[in-house]
Design a protein around this motif. Structure first.
Motif, mmCIF file in Angstrom:
data_model
loop_
_atom_site.group_PDB
_atom_site.id
_atom_site.type_symbol
_atom_site.label_atom_id
_atom_site.label_comp_id
_atom_site.label_asym_id
_atom_site.label_seq_id
_atom_site.Cartn_x
_atom_site.Cartn_y
_atom_site.Cartn_z
ATOM 1 N N GLU A 129 -2.097 9.291 8.121
ATOM 2 C CA GLU A 129 -2.609 8.576 6.914
ATOM 3 C C GLU A 129 -2.003 7.149 6.908
ATOM 4 O O GLU A 129 -0.750 6.869 7.464
ATOM 5 N N ARG A 130 -2.699 6.216 6.319
ATOM 6 C CA ARG A 130 -2.106 4.899 6.160
ATOM 7 C C ARG A 130 -0.954 4.872 5.082
ATOM 8 O O ARG A 130 -1.019 5.405 3.921
ATOM 9 N N GLU A 131 0.191 4.351 5.177
ATOM 10 C CA GLU A 131 1.042 4.488 4.450
ATOM 11 C C GLU A 131 1.841 3.086 4.130
ATOM 12 O O GLU A 131 1.548 2.039 4.808
ATOM 13 N N PHE A 132 2.462 2.931 2.896
ATOM 14 C CA PHE A 132 2.903 1.802 2.391
ATOM 15 C C PHE A 132 4.201 1.410 3.161
ATOM 16 O O PHE A 132 5.194 2.216 3.691
ATOM 17 N N VAL A 133 4.345 0.193 3.508
ATOM 18 C CA VAL A 133 5.300 -0.400 4.246
ATOM 19 C C VAL A 133 6.447 -1.356 3.195
ATOM 20 O O VAL A 133 7.563 -1.257 3.156
ATOM 21 N N ALA A 134 5.720 -2.533 2.641
ATOM 22 C CA ALA A 134 6.400 -3.467 2.016
ATOM 23 C C ALA A 134 5.211 -4.352 0.924
ATOM 24 O O ALA A 134 4.305 -4.477 1.424
ATOM 25 N N THR A 135 6.015 -4.748 0.140
ATOM 26 C CA THR A 135 5.030 -5.526 -1.042
ATOM 27 C C THR A 135 5.760 -6.596 -1.398
ATOM 28 O O THR A 135 7.182 -6.678 -1.714
ATOM 29 N N ILE A 136 4.980 -7.771 -1.818
ATOM 30 C CA ILE A 136 5.669 -8.886 -2.405
ATOM 31 C C ILE A 136 4.894 -9.357 -3.509
ATOM 32 O O ILE A 136 3.537 -9.355 -3.424
ATOM 33 N N LYS A 137 5.392 -9.708 -4.783
ATOM 34 C CA LYS A 137 4.394 -10.308 -5.616
ATOM 35 C C LYS A 137 4.095 -11.794 -5.317
ATOM 36 O O LYS A 137 5.195 -12.635 -5.225
ATOM 37 N N TRP A 138 3.136 -12.207 -5.355
ATOM 38 C CA TRP A 138 2.713 -13.601 -4.922
ATOM 39 C C TRP A 138 3.449 -14.832 -5.884
ATOM 40 O O TRP A 138 4.125 -15.502 -5.368
ATOM 41 N N SER A 139 3.533 -14.498 -6.989
ATOM 42 C CA SER A 139 4.492 -15.229 -7.788
ATOM 43 C C SER A 139 5.548 -14.796 -8.384
ATOM 44 O O SER A 139 5.431 -13.262 -8.756
ATOM 45 N N GLY A 140 6.397 -15.083 -8.220
ATOM 46 C CA GLY A 140 8.046 -14.612 -8.794
ATOM 47 C C GLY A 140 8.910 -13.924 -7.347
ATOM 48 O O GLY A 140 9.982 -13.716 -7.587
ATOM 49 N N SER A 141 7.779 -13.457 -6.585
ATOM 50 C CA SER A 141 8.669 -12.939 -4.962
ATOM 51 C C SER A 141 9.465 -11.730 -5.199
ATOM 52 O O SER A 141 10.199 -11.429 -4.233
ATOM 53 N N SER A 142 9.143 -10.808 -6.247
ATOM 54 C CA SER A 142 9.792 -9.496 -6.186
ATOM 55 C C SER A 142 9.072 -8.905 -5.142
ATOM 56 O O SER A 142 8.161 -8.682 -4.761
ATOM 57 N N THR A 143 10.120 -7.901 -4.324
ATOM 58 C CA THR A 143 9.662 -7.115 -3.182
ATOM 59 C C THR A 143 10.122 -5.700 -3.467
ATOM 60 O O THR A 143 10.944 -5.475 -4.034
ATOM 61 N N ASN A 144 9.559 -4.818 -2.652
ATOM 62 C CA ASN A 144 9.623 -3.502 -2.375
ATOM 63 C C ASN A 144 9.598 -2.912 -1.023
ATOM 64 O O ASN A 144 8.638 -3.744 -0.499
ATOM 65 N N TYR A 145 10.143 -2.014 -0.616
ATOM 66 C CA TYR A 145 10.162 -1.549 0.768
ATOM 67 C C TYR A 145 10.133 0.008 0.751
ATOM 68 O O TYR A 145 10.665 0.831 -0.166
ATOM 69 N N ALA A 146 9.311 0.667 1.739
ATOM 70 C CA ALA A 146 9.352 2.009 2.189
ATOM 71 C C ALA A 146 10.743 2.188 2.806
ATOM 72 O O ALA A 146 11.584 1.369 3.320
#
Length: 122
Positions: A44-61
């Motif tokens: 299945e497709r899985e989450f890798v990483a995300t960033i908020k366009w404004s503010g630049s907060s990030t999160n990772y698998a």
């Protein structure tokens, strides 16, 4: 019309690095979450990483923490995924996606790129 165009995939040996790019156009992405997903054959497709366009907060698998870094260049409307210490299990098609609010579920995303293949040889 929103467009997300990925580039930068390829074949690399284990331990190597690649940098993926996602060029975004068609709307203002301020406040949006830009996300990298991946899908390996038969999985299945899985989450890798995300960033908020404004503010630049990030999160990772958990599987990529400490090895991958997500960033964005607002002036170029581009999101990057720097992938270091690559492993064969990172082999997948990597997709860029965007959504106005955060969700780890790929089914909730309306905006997708076409994907770029990353293959890591052992």
């Amino acid at each position: 019309q929103v467009q997300l165009v990925e580039s930068g995939g390829g074949l690399v040996q284990a331990g190597g690095s690649l940098r993926l790019s996602c060029a975004a156009s068609g709307r203002a992405f301020s406040g949006y979450f830009m996300v990298w997903f991946r899908q390996a054959p038969g999985k299945e497709r899985e989450f890798v990483a995300t960033i908020k366009w404004s503010g630049s907060s990030t999160n990772y698998a958990d599987s990529v923490k400490g090895r991958f870094t997500i960033s964005r260049d607002i002036a170029k409307n581009t999101v990057f995924l720097q992938m270091n210490s690559l492993k064969p299990e990172d082999t997948a098609v990597y997709y860029c996606a965007a959504r106005g609010s955060w969700s780890p579920n790929p089914l909730n995303y309306d905006y997708w790129g076409q994907g770029t293949q990353v293959t890591v040889s052992s």
